[in-house]
Design a protein around this motif. Structure first.
Motif, PDB file in Angstrom:
ATOM      1  N   MET A   7      -5.263  13.329  -1.308  1.00 52.02           N
ATOM      2  CA  MET A   7      -4.414  12.163  -1.061  1.00 52.02           C
ATOM      3  C   MET A   7      -4.697  11.107  -2.121  1.00 52.02           C
ATOM      4  SD  MET A   7      -4.105   9.698   2.317  1.00 52.02           S
ATOM      5  CE  MET A   7      -5.733   8.988   2.059  1.00 52.02           C
ATOM      6  N   ARG A  64       0.769  12.292  -1.035  1.00 52.19           N
ATOM      7  CA  ARG A  64       0.095  13.573  -0.845  1.00 52.19           C
ATOM      8  C   ARG A  64       1.135  14.685  -0.925  1.00 52.19           C
ATOM      9  NH1 ARG A  64      -2.808  12.927   4.776  1.00 52.19           N
ATOM     10  NH2 ARG A  64      -3.596  14.966   4.139  1.00 52.19           N
ATOM     11  N   LYS A  82      -4.081   7.049  -2.966  1.00 48.41           N
ATOM     12  CA  LYS A  82      -3.745   5.760  -2.367  1.00 48.41           C
ATOM     13  C   LYS A  82      -3.618   4.729  -3.486  1.00 48.41           C
ATOM     14  CE  LYS A  82      -5.473   2.319   0.946  1.00 48.41           C
ATOM     15  NZ  LYS A  82      -6.577   1.970   1.867  1.00 48.41           N
ATOM     16  N   ASP A 108       0.691   5.583   0.040  1.00 46.46           N
ATOM     17  CA  ASP A 108      -0.063   6.844   0.148  1.00 46.46           C
ATOM     18  C   ASP A 108       0.802   7.985  -0.350  1.00 46.46           C
ATOM     19  OD1 ASP A 108      -2.324   5.644   1.272  1.00 46.46           O
ATOM     20  OD2 ASP A 108      -1.512   5.803   3.300  1.00 46.46           O
ATOM     21  N   TRP A 130      -2.823   0.590  -4.111  1.00 44.11           N
ATOM     22  CA  TRP A 130      -2.664  -0.697  -3.441  1.00 44.11           C
ATOM     23  C   TRP A 130      -2.914  -1.846  -4.415  1.00 44.11           C
ATOM     24  CZ3 TRP A 130      -6.992   2.262  -3.092  1.00 44.11           C
ATOM     25  CH2 TRP A 130      -8.232   1.646  -3.277  1.00 44.11           C
ATOM     26  N   VAL A 190       0.857  -1.182   0.000  1.00 48.87           N
ATOM     27  CA  VAL A 190       0.000   0.000   0.000  1.00 48.87           C
ATOM     28  C   VAL A 190       0.894   1.233   0.000  1.00 48.87           C
ATOM     29  CG1 VAL A 190      -1.794   1.293   1.208  1.00 48.87           C
ATOM     30  CG2 VAL A 190      -1.819  -1.206   1.270  1.00 48.87           C
TER      31      VAL A 190
END
Length: 505
Positions: A347, A314, A349, A312, A351, A310
């Motif tokens: 943001m 930003r 994400k 993230d 995955w 995963v």
């Protein structure tokens, strides 16, 4: 790793930590069938370790605990002469040279030449004359010695793990001279004591020094095995590095074969059709690691199940991703997706939706994965608004290098097929400019960003295992059909062993 120079103990302790012999283990008639990981250490590596870790053998001498030595002898006319040596310790130890040989009789032969050592302590002697005349006296003594040490270390296998046997240990004394209170020319009575104690002293020194070497070998082997086991463990993910088959000991290298089974919680995946063959490795570098496709694919599967895949993004990272080019199409797409919201209030994400499929080919590591991307706008006091959601099938060819103590993953060929597309700015999904921009962004910036992040995360993980303390020279990562080889030269940080000895001895 194997090597030449002044040291010995460090040599066989590291060798033993990587090599497992089969004196008490049965592996069946197919020697490499269950092999997932292989380590080959060539003679130049052993010679280097032998040179760099000379202080370890010195620690074995210094930390030997010598018992008090007592004895007596009846002399004609003189009566009974008794003596005792106590508080024996080693000072001023030096080693002239050390040699190591790898023998195909499943042993490491180490010869240490001209070990000079100064033993100190207290001599108490008593003389009971024929007419009940008694003389007892205590003096400090020094013993000058010159010793050759021969070690034949056998590799035993216990519970699929290495167990060194260094009991085949010989000390040859070229010099053993007793000095009392600094007197280099002792009188006849002092010389008499030297003759009396010489034989007993040699036996005690041999027994205690060899016992200490064997003990240190056991400790260092356990230490190396613990380091190796910890190196391939992360949270609930571990790799079984117990022996898969007998080791191979040649005059030019030692090779150990390990199961390489990935253990995740209560599950594991066993390998029974390994393609390993000794001919796949050469002898031009110091150290080789061979990894099966099965072992590394199983690691990727465990990382997926553990929720590790995963990412993230930003702020600046998100901005770099979406502003990879300065064009009207890019500006229009970004405006539609983020609806004027700043990157700091958004943001992304990324995955993996399914277990990545990994295969090794000559051109690199091919990774196939189903991936989801979600871009959310973070509104104060409200639930995040999903501005974009995509599912896509990605195939990427990645080449790996290691330089400046960093693992670098570089995609050299990629393809993307979007399976699901949802965008609040284009609910019908009929604006081809957005999809075209996103697909190009994924190929040009997204995949490199993900692989770079994975490389950085793996580098941090490797360094947390103390890999950065080693001097790794010209490492090469070579992929072939079904396996990958890591080959390198290196410098050994002998201070790690000394630090361990200081804590343990």
């Amino acid at each position: 790793m194997c090597w030449a120079g002044r040291m010995v103990l460090g040599t066989f302790s590291i060798l033993l930590g990587l090599v497992h012999a089969a004196a008490a283990c049965e592996f069946g008639p197919f020697p490499y069938r269950g092999t997932g990981i292989v380590c080959r250490m060539t003679k130049p590596a052993a010679l280097l370790l032998n040179r760099e870790t000379a202080q370890v053998i010195q620690a074995a001498f210094r930390n030997a605990r010598f018992p008090n030595i007592t004895g007596e002898r009846s002399m004609r006319l003189l009566g009974r002469v008794a003596y005792g040596l106590s508080g024996i310790q080693v000072n001023d130890l030096s080693i002239e040279r050390s040699e190591v040989e790898l023998k195909e009789d499943n042993a490491i032969h180490i010869s240490i030449r001209n070990v000079t050592a100064l033993f100190k302590g207290t001599l108490t002697y008593g003389y009971a004359g024929a007419w009940f005349l008694q003389l007892f006296h205590s003096v400090d003594f020094e013993i000058e010695s010159s010793i050759d040490l021969q070690l034949n270390i056998k590799l035993m296998c216990q519970k699929d793990q290495v167990a060194p046997d260094a009991s085949d240990c010989y000390l040859t004394f070229h010099k053993l001279t007793l000095h009392l209170q600094g007197d280099k020319q002792p009188g006849w009575l002092k010389q008499l004591f030297t003759d009396f104690i010489s034989f007993t002293l040699k036996l005690v020194l041999k027994r205690e020094v060899c016992k200490e070497i064997n003990a240190v070998a056991q400790m260092l082997t356990n230490y190396i095995l613990d380091l190796a086991a910890n190196f391939v463990r992360y949270k609930d993910i571990a790799v079984d590095i117990s022996l898969a088959s007998d080791p191979v000991i040649k005059a030019t290298y030692i090779e150990s074969h390990h199961k390489g089974i990935v253990l995740y919680r209560n599950s594991s995946s066993r390998l029974s059709d390994s393609i390993f063959s000794p001919s796949l490795l050469t002898e031009s570098r110091m150290l080789y690691f061979w990894f099966s496709e099965h072992s590394l694919s199983s690691l990727a599967a465990a990382a997926f199940l553990d929720g590790q895949l995963v990412l993230d993004l930003r702020g600046e990272k998100l901005q770099e991703l979406f502003e990879m080019e300065d064009s009207e199409v890019q500006r229009k797409a970004v405006q539609m997706i983020f609806q004027g919201t700043s990157y700091n209030d958004s943001m992304a994400k990324v995955w993996s939706l399914s277990q990545p499929q990994i295969s090794f080919q000559p051109e690199g590591t091919i990774v196939r994965s189903s991936v989801a991307v979600e871009v959310s706008i973070l509104l104060a006091g409200e639930e995040p608004l999903v501005a974009l959601y995509m599912e896509k099938e990605i195939t990427a060819t990645i080449q790996a290098t290691y330089a400046d103590k960093k693992l670098i993953l570089q995609p050299v060929d990629s393809s993307v097929e979007i399976k699901v597309f949802k965008c609040t700015a284009d609910p019908s999904g009929e604006d081809p400019s957005i999809q075209s921009f996103l697909q190009n962004m994924i190929l040009v910036a997204g995949i490199p960003e993900v692989t770079s992040s994975i490389g950085s995360a793996l580098t941090s993980l490797l360094n947390s295992k103390r890999l950065d303390l080693f001097d790794i020279i010209n490492p090469e990562i070579i992929t072939r059909k079904g396996y990958v080889i890591v080959q390198l030269d290196f410098g050994f940080p002998s201070h790690l062993l000394l630090h361990f000895l200081e804590k343990s001895l």
